[in-house]
Write an enzyme that holds these catalytic residues in place. Structure first.
Site, PDB file in Angstrom:
ATOM      1  N   LYS A  81     -17.165  76.242 -12.172  1.00  0.00           N
ATOM      2  CA  LYS A  81     -16.006  75.369 -12.357  1.00  0.00           C
ATOM      3  C   LYS A  81     -14.760  76.029 -11.794  1.00  0.00           C
ATOM      4  O   LYS A  81     -14.279  77.013 -12.341  1.00  0.00           O
ATOM      5  CB  LYS A  81     -15.809  75.102 -13.863  1.00  0.00           C
ATOM      6  N   ARG A  90      -9.809  69.051 -32.485  1.00  0.00           N
ATOM      7  CA  ARG A  90      -8.729  68.066 -32.398  1.00  0.00           C
ATOM      8  C   ARG A  90      -9.118  66.749 -33.022  1.00  0.00           C
ATOM      9  O   ARG A  90      -8.337  66.087 -33.669  1.00  0.00           O
ATOM     10  CB  ARG A  90      -8.352  67.808 -30.934  1.00  0.00           C
ATOM     11  N   HIS A 130      -3.277  75.347 -28.083  1.00  0.00           N
ATOM     12  CA  HIS A 130      -3.929  76.663 -28.112  1.00  0.00           C
ATOM     13  C   HIS A 130      -3.019  77.691 -28.808  1.00  0.00           C
ATOM     14  O   HIS A 130      -3.482  78.471 -29.631  1.00  0.00           O
ATOM     15  CB  HIS A 130      -4.200  77.176 -26.690  1.00  0.00           C
ATOM     16  N   SER A 187      -5.788  70.701 -21.793  1.00  0.00           N
ATOM     17  CA  SER A 187      -5.351  71.294 -20.528  1.00  0.00           C
ATOM     18  C   SER A 187      -5.445  70.257 -19.412  1.00  0.00           C
ATOM     19  O   SER A 187      -4.575  70.182 -18.545  1.00  0.00           O
ATOM     20  CB  SER A 187      -6.214  72.505 -20.169  1.00  0.00           C
TER      21      SER A 187
HETATM   22  O1  PNS Z   1     -12.255  75.616 -23.414  1.00  0.00           O
HETATM   23  P1  PNS Z   1     -13.723  75.285 -23.340  1.00  0.00           P
HETATM   24  O2  PNS Z   1     -14.105  74.999 -21.897  1.00  0.00           O
HETATM   25  O3  PNS Z   1     -14.125  74.199 -24.288  1.00  0.00           O
HETATM   26  O4  PNS Z   1     -14.523  76.628 -23.790  1.00  0.00           O
HETATM   27  C1  PNS Z   1     -15.931  76.667 -23.799  1.00  0.00           C
HETATM   28  C2  PNS Z   1     -16.461  78.084 -24.101  1.00  0.00           C
HETATM   29  C3  PNS Z   1     -15.828  79.107 -23.169  1.00  0.00           C
HETATM   30  C4  PNS Z   1     -16.128  78.442 -25.525  1.00  0.00           C
HETATM   31  C5  PNS Z   1     -18.007  78.037 -23.909  1.00  0.00           C
HETATM   32  O5  PNS Z   1     -18.281  77.430 -22.688  1.00  0.00           O
HETATM   33  C6  PNS Z   1     -18.687  79.410 -23.943  1.00  0.00           C
HETATM   34  O6  PNS Z   1     -18.687  80.083 -24.950  1.00  0.00           O
HETATM   35  N1  PNS Z   1     -19.296  79.816 -22.796  1.00  0.00           N
HETATM   36  C7  PNS Z   1     -19.974  81.072 -22.637  1.00  0.00           C
HETATM   37  C8  PNS Z   1     -21.478  80.880 -22.472  1.00  0.00           C
HETATM   38  C9  PNS Z   1     -22.205  80.957 -23.800  1.00  0.00           C
HETATM   39  O7  PNS Z   1     -22.032  81.863 -24.581  1.00  0.00           O
HETATM   40  N2  PNS Z   1     -23.028  79.943 -24.088  1.00  0.00           N
HETATM   41  C10 PNS Z   1     -23.853  79.905 -25.288  1.00  0.00           C
HETATM   42  C11 PNS Z   1     -23.284  78.945 -26.315  1.00  0.00           C
HETATM   43  S1  PNS Z   1     -23.790  77.293 -25.966  1.00  0.00           S
END
Ligand code: PNS
Length: 160
Positions: free
Chosen positions: A41, A90, A17, A128
């Site tokens: 979560k 990745r 990150h 993570s």
């Molecule tokens: O580190 P992660 O868990 O892969 O991050 C995922 C994240 C936070 C980028 C994604 O879950 C997110 O943007 N969530 C907010 C909800 C949202 O906007 N959803 C619409 C897009 S599918």
């Protein structure tokens, strides 16, 4: 001013990150690291702790801010006048999920672009959750998470 948002769970922030943040900070005027508040979560660290850990890591980068958000990412983007989402890729296995999210975000607001950056090769295996496993079973996490937060991760694992 070009503002980019780098969203994620960051439970905790890893060297992968930090690598993406450092590179994005060179391209954009401002990068906002956005930690998702996900009520479904429960992570190892609370949202406030994740934000604090990231702030510790990004002190050298003067144009990087750290905030948390709940709800839709595009609403957070709008309220911060940001048009670009930064995501790290990745491996091919990340692609399908990231592609779906990028398309959904673009469908919700077509002025938003998602920019993918390839993770540097030395961090391509890092996540993570693997860091948490290594720490949990007594492995060395130096080189996996930024030095300033190694002790925070170890003491959190000990606490649990
Ligand atoms: O580190 P992660 O868990 O892969 O991050 C995922 C994240 C936070 C980028 C994604 O879950 C997110 O943007 N969530 C907010 C909800 C949202 O906007 N959803 C619409 C897009 S599918």
């Amino acid at each position: 001013m070009r503002i980019a948002v780098y969203p994620g769970s960051f439970d905790p922030i890893t060297n992968g990150h930090e690598d993406i943040i450092k590179r994005a900070a060179k391209i954009f005027d401002e990068v906002i690291v956005a930690v998702l508040v996900n009520p479904d979560k429960r992570g190892l660290f609370s949202i406030e702790e994740r934000v604090e850990l990231i702030r510790k890591v990004v002190t050298p980068y003067s144009n990087v801010k750290v905030e948390s958000f709940s709800g839709l990412l595009i609403n957070f983007m709008k309220s911060h006048n940001a048009k670009v989402i930064i995501k790290g890729l990745r491996a091919v296995s990340d692609f399908e999920y990231e592609f779906q999210m990028a398309l959904m975000n673009n469908k919700l607001d077509d002025s938003i672009e998602t920019l993918f950056m390839m993770t540097s090769a030395q961090y391509s295996y890092l996540s993570s959750s693997s860091v948490k496993q290594v720490a949990m079973f007594g492995g060395c996490i130096k080189g996996l998470v930024p030095d300033p937060i190694i002790n925070n991760v170890l003491s959190k694992i000990r606490e649990k």
